[in-house]
Scaffold this motif. Structure first.
Motif, PDB file in Angstrom:
ATOM      1  N   LYS A 264      61.524 -36.983  17.206  1.00 27.75           N
ATOM      2  CA  LYS A 264      62.099 -37.278  15.534  1.00 27.75           C
ATOM      3  C   LYS A 264      61.683 -38.488  15.274  1.00 27.75           C
ATOM      4  O   LYS A 264      61.143 -38.745  13.901  1.00 27.75           O
ATOM      5  CB  LYS A 264      63.543 -37.127  15.563  1.00 27.75           C
ATOM      6  CG  LYS A 264      64.106 -37.460  14.300  1.00 27.75           C
ATOM      7  CD  LYS A 264      64.006 -36.330  13.288  1.00 27.75           C
ATOM      8  CE  LYS A 264      64.786 -36.667  12.020  1.00 27.75           C
ATOM      9  NZ  LYS A 264      64.715 -35.510  10.983  1.00 27.75           N
ATOM     10  N   SER A 265      61.619 -39.617  16.167  1.00 26.23           N
ATOM     11  CA  SER A 265      61.207 -40.827  15.483  1.00 26.23           C
ATOM     12  C   SER A 265      59.585 -41.026  15.410  1.00 26.23           C
ATOM     13  O   SER A 265      58.936 -42.019  15.212  1.00 26.23           O
ATOM     14  CB  SER A 265      61.604 -41.899  16.723  1.00 26.23           C
ATOM     15  OG  SER A 265      60.945 -41.628  17.874  1.00 26.23           O
TER      16      SER A 265
ATOM     17  N   GLU B 136      57.564 -41.180  18.278  1.00 24.35           N
ATOM     18  CA  GLU B 136      57.114 -41.819  19.081  1.00 24.35           C
ATOM     19  C   GLU B 136      56.300 -41.109  20.266  1.00 24.35           C
ATOM     20  O   GLU B 136      55.200 -41.535  20.660  1.00 24.35           O
ATOM     21  CB  GLU B 136      58.209 -42.566  20.204  1.00 24.35           C
ATOM     22  CG  GLU B 136      57.828 -43.600  21.009  1.00 24.35           C
ATOM     23  CD  GLU B 136      58.830 -44.323  21.484  1.00 24.35           C
ATOM     24  OE1 GLU B 136      58.926 -44.402  22.900  1.00 24.35           O
ATOM     25  OE2 GLU B 136      60.075 -44.497  20.960  1.00 24.35           O
TER      26      GLU B 136
ATOM     27  N   SER C 233      69.476 -36.593  12.478  1.00 25.66           N
ATOM     28  CA  SER C 233      68.946 -37.873  12.197  1.00 25.66           C
ATOM     29  C   SER C 233      68.631 -38.723  13.303  1.00 25.66           C
ATOM     30  O   SER C 233      69.192 -38.541  14.574  1.00 25.66           O
ATOM     31  CB  SER C 233      69.506 -38.739  11.045  1.00 25.66           C
ATOM     32  OG  SER C 233      70.868 -39.033  11.840  1.00 25.66           O
ATOM     33  N   VAL C 234      67.636 -39.599  13.451  1.00 28.02           N
ATOM     34  CA  VAL C 234      67.490 -40.635  14.622  1.00 28.02           C
ATOM     35  C   VAL C 234      68.697 -41.213  14.924  1.00 28.02           C
ATOM     36  O   VAL C 234      69.033 -41.375  16.146  1.00 28.02           O
ATOM     37  CB  VAL C 234      66.259 -41.570  14.300  1.00 28.02           C
ATOM     38  CG1 VAL C 234      66.024 -42.659  15.371  1.00 28.02           C
ATOM     39  CG2 VAL C 234      65.188 -40.752  14.093  1.00 28.02           C
ATOM     40  N   GLU C 235      69.488 -41.532  14.013  1.00 30.16           N
ATOM     41  CA  GLU C 235      70.772 -42.279  14.128  1.00 30.16           C
ATOM     42  C   GLU C 235      71.592 -41.619  14.910  1.00 30.16           C
ATOM     43  O   GLU C 235      72.461 -41.933  15.722  1.00 30.16           O
ATOM     44  CB  GLU C 235      71.410 -43.171  12.907  1.00 30.16           C
ATOM     45  CG  GLU C 235      70.601 -43.963  12.360  1.00 30.16           C
ATOM     46  CD  GLU C 235      69.479 -43.468  11.402  1.00 30.16           C
ATOM     47  OE1 GLU C 235      69.531 -42.406  11.117  1.00 30.16           O
ATOM     48  OE2 GLU C 235      68.578 -44.245  11.396  1.00 30.16           O
TER      49      GLU C 235
ATOM     50  N   GLU D 155      70.671 -41.003  18.557  1.00 31.48           N
ATOM     51  CA  GLU D 155      70.814 -42.345  19.405  1.00 31.48           C
ATOM     52  C   GLU D 155      72.336 -42.298  19.561  1.00 31.48           C
ATOM     53  O   GLU D 155      72.886 -42.657  20.994  1.00 31.48           O
ATOM     54  CB  GLU D 155      70.674 -43.494  18.548  1.00 31.48           C
ATOM     55  CG  GLU D 155      69.195 -43.798  18.574  1.00 31.48           C
ATOM     56  CD  GLU D 155      68.801 -45.096  17.535  1.00 31.48           C
ATOM     57  OE1 GLU D 155      69.816 -45.611  17.148  1.00 31.48           O
ATOM     58  OE2 GLU D 155      67.684 -45.321  17.571  1.00 31.48           O
TER      59      GLU D 155
ATOM     60  N   TRP E  28      64.800 -37.333  20.401  1.00 31.02           N
ATOM     61  CA  TRP E  28      64.668 -38.547  19.839  1.00 31.02           C
ATOM     62  C   TRP E  28      63.388 -39.055  19.663  1.00 31.02           C
ATOM     63  O   TRP E  28      62.902 -39.485  18.621  1.00 31.02           O
ATOM     64  CB  TRP E  28      65.625 -39.659  20.516  1.00 31.02           C
ATOM     65  CG  TRP E  28      65.611 -40.871  19.754  1.00 31.02           C
ATOM     66  CD1 TRP E  28      66.346 -41.563  18.838  1.00 31.02           C
ATOM     67  CD2 TRP E  28      64.875 -41.962  20.104  1.00 31.02           C
ATOM     68  NE1 TRP E  28      66.151 -42.719  18.514  1.00 31.02           N
ATOM     69  CE2 TRP E  28      65.242 -42.839  19.188  1.00 31.02           C
ATOM     70  CE3 TRP E  28      63.822 -42.364  21.145  1.00 31.02           C
ATOM     71  CZ2 TRP E  28      64.493 -44.598  19.440  1.00 31.02           C
ATOM     72  CZ3 TRP E  28      63.286 -43.531  21.292  1.00 31.02           C
ATOM     73  CH2 TRP E  28      63.477 -44.626  20.308  1.00 31.02           C
ATOM     74  N   TRP E  29      62.603 -38.893  20.877  1.00 29.97           N
ATOM     75  CA  TRP E  29      61.069 -39.116  20.917  1.00 29.97           C
ATOM     76  C   TRP E  29      60.324 -38.430  19.648  1.00 29.97           C
ATOM     77  O   TRP E  29      59.441 -39.030  19.194  1.00 29.97           O
ATOM     78  CB  TRP E  29      60.252 -39.104  22.306  1.00 29.97           C
ATOM     79  CG  TRP E  29      60.918 -40.033  23.063  1.00 29.97           C
ATOM     80  CD1 TRP E  29      61.047 -41.355  22.851  1.00 29.97           C
ATOM     81  CD2 TRP E  29      60.832 -39.986  24.514  1.00 29.97           C
ATOM     82  NE1 TRP E  29      61.401 -42.054  24.064  1.00 29.97           N
ATOM     83  CE2 TRP E  29      61.016 -41.058  25.078  1.00 29.97           C
ATOM     84  CE3 TRP E  29      60.581 -38.786  25.754  1.00 29.97           C
ATOM     85  CZ2 TRP E  29      61.123 -41.528  26.424  1.00 29.97           C
ATOM     86  CZ3 TRP E  29      60.685 -39.228  26.893  1.00 29.97           C
ATOM     87  CH2 TRP E  29      60.836 -40.454  27.327  1.00 29.97           C
TER      88      TRP E  29
END
Length: 166
Positions: A39-40, A42, A12-14, A17, A36-37
């Motif tokens: 998955k989110s 962005e 997950s994003v969390e 992070e 993270w980029w």
């Protein structure tokens, strides 16, 4: 124009992070940031990832391939070179430690070099032996400071008496 990147990220994003905050090295943080980029949402294109991270696109491809094959663990694994085999090891190291602890000891590092050559047929440089004895074994040579044969014992005693009074 390139199409969207096809990559399924299980974490997950969390979680990404949180893991990024606790990453041990910059290399791990960089790779987690990449995930993270993606998955989110962005970043959606491979070239944009390469540009943001300042890496060659082939490097990004290699990282993504590692993630696809082995997951997060494989991506974050940092390989370390094994290094060279120690020159002084095993029974040679044990014998040297015993000899350094002995009452007679060695008079110089040159004597140690000669002793290793004669006893174990091990040819080492002076600097290597000195560094090993001082840094690895934390040992010092048991050699008294040189004294002149012309010293008078009465003069030494007189010096000790007058020096202590100051």
């Amino acid at each position: 124009m390139a199409g969207r990147m096809k990559l399924e990220i299980a974490e997950s994003v969390e979680y990404l992070e949180k893991t990024m905050k606790h990453a041990r090295s910059a290399a791990q943080k960089e790779r987690l940031l990449l995930l993270w980029w993606v998955k989110s949402g962005e970043v959606t294109q491979h070239q944009e990832l390469a540009a943001r991270l300042g890496r060659n696109p082939s490097t990004i491809t290699r990282w993504l391939q590692k993630y696809r094959q082995g997951g997060l663990k494989a991506l974050l694994e940092v390989k370390v070179a094994p290094g060279t085999k120690p020159l002084i090891a095993g029974q040679v190291k044990t014998a040297l430690e015993e000899r350094l602890r002995a009452e007679q000891g060695f008079g110089s590092y040159g004597e140690i070099v000669d002793w290793l050559q004669n006893s174990f047929n091990l040819t080492l440089k002076y600097a290597t032996v000195r560094r090993f004895v001082r840094d690895e074994l934390k040992a010092k040579l048991k050699v008294p400071r040189p004294q002149s044969i012309h010293q008078h014992p009465q003069a030494i005693n007189q010096f000790k008496k007058t020096f202590a009074k100051r």
